[in-house]
Motif scaffolding. Structure first.
Motif, PDB file in Angstrom:
ATOM      1  N   GLY A  33       2.560  -3.799   5.348  1.00 24.90           N
ATOM      2  CA  GLY A  33       3.354  -3.332   4.120  1.00 24.90           C
ATOM      3  C   GLY A  33       4.896  -2.845   4.823  1.00 24.90           C
ATOM      4  O   GLY A  33       5.301  -2.094   3.949  1.00 24.90           O
ATOM      5  N   GLY A  63       4.085  -1.678  -0.072  1.00 24.31           N
ATOM      6  CA  GLY A  63       3.285  -1.215  -1.204  1.00 24.31           C
ATOM      7  C   GLY A  63       3.930  -0.449  -2.153  1.00 24.31           C
ATOM      8  O   GLY A  63       3.479  -0.355  -3.326  1.00 24.31           O
ATOM      9  N   SER A  66       4.764  -3.434  -4.903  1.00 29.82           N
ATOM     10  CA  SER A  66       3.357  -4.293  -5.030  1.00 29.82           C
ATOM     11  C   SER A  66       2.767  -3.718  -6.169  1.00 29.82           C
ATOM     12  O   SER A  66       2.748  -2.852  -6.667  1.00 29.82           O
ATOM     13  N   THR A  69      -1.989  -1.666  -3.814  1.00 22.99           N
ATOM     14  CA  THR A  69      -2.323  -1.468  -2.284  1.00 22.99           C
ATOM     15  C   THR A  69      -3.625  -1.263  -1.906  1.00 22.99           C
ATOM     16  O   THR A  69      -4.301  -0.248  -2.613  1.00 22.99           O
ATOM     17  N   GLN A  71      -5.377   0.273   1.014  1.00 27.12           N
ATOM     18  CA  GLN A  71      -5.434   1.105   1.940  1.00 27.12           C
ATOM     19  C   GLN A  71      -6.406   1.126   3.019  1.00 27.12           C
ATOM     20  O   GLN A  71      -7.577   1.237   2.767  1.00 27.12           O
TER      21      GLN A  71
END
Length: 427
Positions: A33, A63, A66, A69, A71
């Motif tokens: 990221g 992120g 985007s 995301t 995680q």
């Protein structure tokens, strides 16, 4: 050591801008990221693709821009499965992602670059072996070196490698994991200080320049490249990149591009690849290292080329046509490190953004990182102009506003540009 092999790769299948696949928008995924992922996402979105990022942080630079995301850690199998269920193809923004994670994803969907190329870039021993293997075809090899794995290797290191640079085989970047050594005793102490891990001892060479070449290679074998970049590093971190006709002699640039193509061919590479070179004081080229991704030295291409390195990354991943980028303006790129966010006493300071943005041809890119730290890449400036003289003058003015130390002597630099240009004209 990664167990990834080329056989784990699924073929790239064309994805069209704005296409719907299995009832969902065509989605491109990226492992990592950071700022490279951020600029990849922006390039993907400009072509109408959705984007998904896998990163341990919920609010990473990529992120933030985007669509989605995921995680999780890069070796988290559940997170990888979630990514594979969302994306239709996946790439990476940094080379230290676990190659086995790339291989696992590649068993489910197209991935570029492939896991084995990433694994080689993570290991200087394997990387240098690749460069040696390509040397007969490319006529460019690495600096003389020796692998240091044991105390016996320290004792056996050839005297010709001193003075040298000791580098860890894995997880070294931006000058980290390195030590200058002038004697065998210094080598022994440095190796122990680095933890006794596998290292490479390279002969220290007399350098004239540091340059890099960025190419993109498609699944069909098509190869295009950006202009050769001339780079300046400080403390092992890229500080400045200059790109214009004559920044290096044309014959040297052509040689470096061909050497990079040989390396990509040897890997059967798909994606964007950067290879860094040293230009020795006698004019010879030496290959230094490679990055299986877009590169800091190619950031200028967003503003100074008609096709950027991130556009090429999207196109290689989506199986779209590759176009040869054209440089439309002489350009200088300045890295903005976290050091600039503090004054000489270490106190936070406001940077002169309004004055910088008033400069002609100034393009500011900040990466969305909330905390400035010394050596941390917070953003970059790209300066463009109609002439070499104009862009270099603007870059000097920008550097002065930022408080960056001067990086060239005007007379010497002008002479170097003239010599390079003369070389081009002589051909």
């Amino acid at each position: 050591m990664s167990t990834a092999t080329p056989t784990s790769r699924l073929p790239i299948r064309p994805l069209l801008p704005g296409q719907t696949v299995d009832g969902r928008p065509a989605t491109l995924g990226v492992l990592g990221g950071g700022q490279l992922g951020r600029m990849f996402v922006q390039a993907a979105q400009s072509l109408g693709f959705d984007a998904v990022v896998l990163d341990p942080e919920a609010t990473s630079p990529a992120g933030q821009v985007s669509h989605l995301t995921v995680q999780g850690a890069y070796d988290d199998r559940q997170a990888l499965a979630r990514l594979a269920g969302i994306a239709h193809a996946v790439t990476t923004e940094f080379e230290n992602v676990p190659a086995d994670s790339m291989a696992e994803l590649a068993s489910r969907l197209p991935v570029a670059p492939q896991a084995d190329a990433v694994a080689i870039a993570q290991d200087r021993v394997r990387e240098k072996a690749l460069f040696k293997r390509c040397e007969p075809d490319s006529n460019v090899g690495p600096a003389p070196y020796a692998v240091i794995e044991t105390a016996a290797d320290v004792d056996a290191a050839p005297e010709a490698l001193f003075p040298g640079v000791l580098k860890t085989a894995r997880l070294g970047y931006d000058g980290k994991g390195q030590a200058n050594v002038a004697t065998r005793d210094e080598l022994r102490a440095a190796w122990q200080q680095l933890g006794g891990v596998v290292c490479v001892l390279e002969q220290r060479l007399s350098l004239q320049d540091e340059c890099s070449v960025i190419i993109a290679r498609g699944a069909d074998g098509t190869v295009v490249h950006l202009p050769m970049q001339r780079n300046l590093h400080r403390g092992g971190i890229l500080a400045m990149t200059e790109v214009y006709e004559g920044n290096v002699p044309r014959s040297l640039a052509n040689h470096a591009v061909q050497a990079t193509r040989h390396i990509a061919q040897a890997l059967d590479y798909v994606g964007v690849l950067c290879v860094e070179f040293f230009v020795l004081s006698d004019g010879r080229l030496v290959v230094n290292e490679m990055a299986p991704r877009p590169h800091n030295s190619g950031h200028y291409s967003v503003d100074a080329c008609d096709v950027s390195q991130f556009d090429l990354q999207v196109r290689t991943l989506a199986g779209l046509p590759l176009l040869q980028p054209r440089l439309h303006s002489p350009t200088v790129m300045l890295n903005l490190l976290g050091d600039l966010w503090f004054d000489a006493a270490g106190q936070p300071r406001e940077l002169p953004w309004a004055q910088l943005l008033a400069l002609p041809g100034c393009h500011l890119h900040l990466y969305g990182k909330r905390e400035a730290r010394a050596g941390r890449k917070m953003g970059h400036l790209t300066l463009t102009a109609a002439t070499i003289e104009a862009v270099r003058a603007t870059a000097r003015e920008a550097a002065a506003l930022l408080g960056m130390a001067p990086w060239w002597d005007d007379a010497a630099s002008a002479a170097q540009v003239r010599a390079a240009t003369d070389s081009v004209q002589d051909e």
